[in-house]
Design a protein around this motif. Structure first.
Motif, PDB file in Angstrom:
ATOM      1  N   LYS A  20       0.833  -1.210   0.000  1.00 15.19           N
ATOM      2  CA  LYS A  20       0.000   0.000   0.000  1.00 15.19           C
ATOM      3  C   LYS A  20       0.867   1.259   0.000  1.00 15.19           C
ATOM      4  N   ALA A  21       1.911   1.270   0.832  1.00 14.44           N
ATOM      5  CA  ALA A  21       2.798   2.435   0.898  1.00 14.44           C
ATOM      6  C   ALA A  21       3.531   2.624  -0.434  1.00 14.44           C
ATOM      7  N   PHE A  22       3.971   1.548  -1.022  1.00 11.28           N
ATOM      8  CA  PHE A  22       4.669   1.635  -2.303  1.00 11.28           C
ATOM      9  C   PHE A  22       3.742   2.186  -3.381  1.00 11.28           C
ATOM     10  N   ASN A  23       2.511   1.682  -3.453  1.00 10.66           N
ATOM     11  CA  ASN A  23       1.552   2.165  -4.454  1.00 10.66           C
ATOM     12  C   ASN A  23       1.228   3.639  -4.251  1.00 10.66           C
ATOM     13  N   ARG A  24       1.076   4.040  -2.987  1.00 10.21           N
ATOM     14  CA  ARG A  24       0.792   5.442  -2.677  1.00 10.21           C
ATOM     15  C   ARG A  24       1.968   6.328  -3.114  1.00 10.21           C
ATOM     16  N   MET A  25       3.188   5.911  -2.811  1.00 12.92           N
ATOM     17  CA  MET A  25       4.377   6.669  -3.182  1.00 12.92           C
ATOM     18  C   MET A  25       4.496   6.762  -4.708  1.00 12.92           C
ATOM     19  N   GLU A  26       4.267   5.657  -5.394  1.00 18.06           N
ATOM     20  CA  GLU A  26       4.351   5.656  -6.847  1.00 18.06           C
ATOM     21  C   GLU A  26       3.314   6.593  -7.452  1.00 18.06           C
ATOM     22  N   LYS A  27       2.105   6.576  -6.918  1.00 26.78           N
ATOM     23  CA  LYS A  27       1.038   7.443  -7.411  1.00 26.78           C
ATOM     24  C   LYS A  27       1.400   8.913  -7.216  1.00 26.78           C
ATOM     25  N   GLU A  28       1.973   9.249  -6.063  1.00 23.90           N
ATOM     26  CA  GLU A  28       2.370  10.626  -5.793  1.00 23.90           C
ATOM     27  C   GLU A  28       3.479  11.076  -6.733  1.00 23.90           C
ATOM     28  N   LEU A  29       4.423  10.196  -7.023  1.00 21.98           N
ATOM     29  CA  LEU A  29       5.516  10.553  -7.925  1.00 21.98           C
ATOM     30  C   LEU A  29       5.038  10.751  -9.354  1.00 21.98           C
ATOM     31  N   MET A  30       4.007  10.032  -9.753  1.00 21.78           N
ATOM     32  CA  MET A  30       3.519  10.097 -11.120  1.00 21.78           C
ATOM     33  C   MET A  30       2.626  11.309 -11.372  1.00 21.78           C
ATOM     34  N   GLN A  31       2.064  11.906 -10.324  1.00 18.31           N
ATOM     35  CA  GLN A  31       1.157  13.028 -10.504  1.00 18.31           C
ATOM     36  C   GLN A  31       1.939  14.326 -10.690  1.00 18.31           C
ATOM     37  N   PRO A  32       1.626  15.080 -11.765  1.00 13.62           N
ATOM     38  CA  PRO A  32       2.259  16.379 -11.937  1.00 13.62           C
ATOM     39  C   PRO A  32       1.836  17.336 -10.821  1.00 13.62           C
ATOM     40  N   LYS A  33       2.728  18.190 -10.434  1.00  6.38           N
ATOM     41  CA  LYS A  33       2.446  19.074  -9.307  1.00  6.38           C
ATOM     42  C   LYS A  33       2.050  20.486  -9.751  1.00  6.38           C
ATOM     43  N   THR A  34       2.623  20.975 -10.839  1.00  5.05           N
ATOM     44  CA  THR A  34       2.331  22.342 -11.275  1.00  5.05           C
ATOM     45  C   THR A  34       1.716  22.322 -12.662  1.00  5.05           C
ATOM     46  N   GLU A  35       1.212  23.478 -13.086  1.00  8.66           N
ATOM     47  CA  GLU A  35       0.640  23.586 -14.427  1.00  8.66           C
ATOM     48  C   GLU A  35       1.709  23.316 -15.485  1.00  8.66           C
ATOM     49  N   LEU A  36       2.914  23.749 -15.231  1.00  7.65           N
ATOM     50  CA  LEU A  36       4.011  23.512 -16.162  1.00  7.65           C
ATOM     51  C   LEU A  36       4.287  22.013 -16.310  1.00  7.65           C
ATOM     52  N   GLU A  37       4.247  21.287 -15.191  1.00  6.69           N
ATOM     53  CA  GLU A  37       4.452  19.839 -15.253  1.00  6.69           C
ATOM     54  C   GLU A  37       3.302  19.151 -15.986  1.00  6.69           C
ATOM     55  N   VAL A  38       2.078  19.660 -15.789  1.00 10.63           N
ATOM     56  CA  VAL A  38       0.922  19.103 -16.505  1.00 10.63           C
ATOM     57  C   VAL A  38       1.097  19.326 -18.001  1.00 10.63           C
ATOM     58  N   LEU A  39       1.518  20.537 -18.388  1.00  9.36           N
ATOM     59  CA  LEU A  39       1.742  20.852 -19.783  1.00  9.36           C
ATOM     60  C   LEU A  39       2.865  19.983 -20.363  1.00  9.36           C
ATOM     61  N   ALA A  40       3.941  19.822 -19.610  1.00  6.41           N
ATOM     62  CA  ALA A  40       5.059  18.998 -20.064  1.00  6.41           C
ATOM     63  C   ALA A  40       4.621  17.547 -20.247  1.00  6.41           C
ATOM     64  N   ALA A  41       3.811  17.042 -19.327  1.00  7.89           N
ATOM     65  CA  ALA A  41       3.318  15.671 -19.443  1.00  7.89           C
ATOM     66  C   ALA A  41       2.424  15.514 -20.669  1.00  7.89           C
ATOM     67  N   THR A  42       1.592  16.521 -20.942  1.00  9.18           N
ATOM     68  CA  THR A  42       0.721  16.482 -22.108  1.00  9.18           C
ATOM     69  C   THR A  42       1.536  16.479 -23.400  1.00  9.18           C
ATOM     70  N   VAL A  43       2.530  17.352 -23.451  1.00  9.15           N
ATOM     71  CA  VAL A  43       3.397  17.412 -24.635  1.00  9.15           C
ATOM     72  C   VAL A  43       4.140  16.090 -24.812  1.00  9.15           C
ATOM     73  N   ASN A  44       4.630  15.536 -23.720  1.00  7.75           N
ATOM     74  CA  ASN A  44       5.332  14.260 -23.786  1.00  7.75           C
ATOM     75  C   ASN A  44       4.413  13.157 -24.318  1.00  7.75           C
ATOM     76  N   ASN A  45       3.168  13.139 -23.852  1.00 10.63           N
ATOM     77  CA  ASN A  45       2.212  12.144 -24.344  1.00 10.63           C
ATOM     78  C   ASN A  45       1.954  12.320 -25.834  1.00 10.63           C
ATOM     79  N   MET A  46       1.852  13.570 -26.278  1.00 10.50           N
ATOM     80  CA  MET A  46       1.616  13.844 -27.691  1.00 10.50           C
ATOM     81  C   MET A  46       2.811  13.401 -28.541  1.00 10.50           C
ATOM     82  N   VAL A  47       4.021  13.634 -28.048  1.00 11.10           N
ATOM     83  CA  VAL A  47       5.226  13.207 -28.758  1.00 11.10           C
ATOM     84  C   VAL A  47       5.259  11.687 -28.871  1.00 11.10           C
ATOM     85  N   GLN A  48       4.955  10.996 -27.777  1.00  6.90           N
ATOM     86  CA  GLN A  48       4.937   9.535 -27.796  1.00  6.90           C
ATOM     87  C   GLN A  48       3.882   9.011 -28.770  1.00  6.90           C
TER      88      GLN A  48
END
Length: 118
Positions: A20-48
């Motif tokens: 449970k702790a590992f899954n929670r930690m992994e989920k927190e690491l995968m979530q973007p924290k700022t709008e810039l990170e959200v935008l970067a993740a979106t661009v990365n998904n589009m590139v992929q």
């Protein structure tokens, strides 16, 4: 994990809490924290996605090139009759498939005759 389960109830509880702790930690690491990170993740998904589309398009082109003539206008492109196109297709199939289609057809007919089919 297996060792913890073999220890008994405390091992099973520890394994459950650990997962449970590992899954929670992994989920927190995968979530973007700022709008810039959200935008970067979106661009990365589009590139992929664009890379995957390019690979699929290249594979499709390779398949079309491998097949050769477009069936809808094969006579126009090749200048051959319908039977000549089929004959060439069978020759190519025999060469690439390393088989003798006439022998296979003869064997199939003979087996059907033996079973009483006409």
């Amino acid at each position: 994990m297996v060792a913890n389960k073999m220890i008994g109830e405390k091992g099973i509880i520890f394994s459950t809490q650990y997962v449970k702790a590992f899954n929670r930690m992994e989920k927190e690491l995968m979530q973007p924290k700022t709008e810039l990170e959200v935008l970067a993740a979106t661009v990365n998904n589009m590139v992929q996605q664009e890379k995957r589309i390019t690979v699929i398009e290249n594979e499709q082109k390779r398949i079309f090139d491998l097949i050769g003539l477009n069936p809808s206008n094969c006579r126009k492109e090749s200048g051959l009759s319908h039977s000549a196109v089929w004959s060439e297709s069978y020759k190519t199939l025999e060469t690439r498939g390393k088989c003798n289609l006439q022998r296979r057809l003869d064997n199939k007919r003979n087996n059907m005759k033996k079973r009483g089919s006409v």
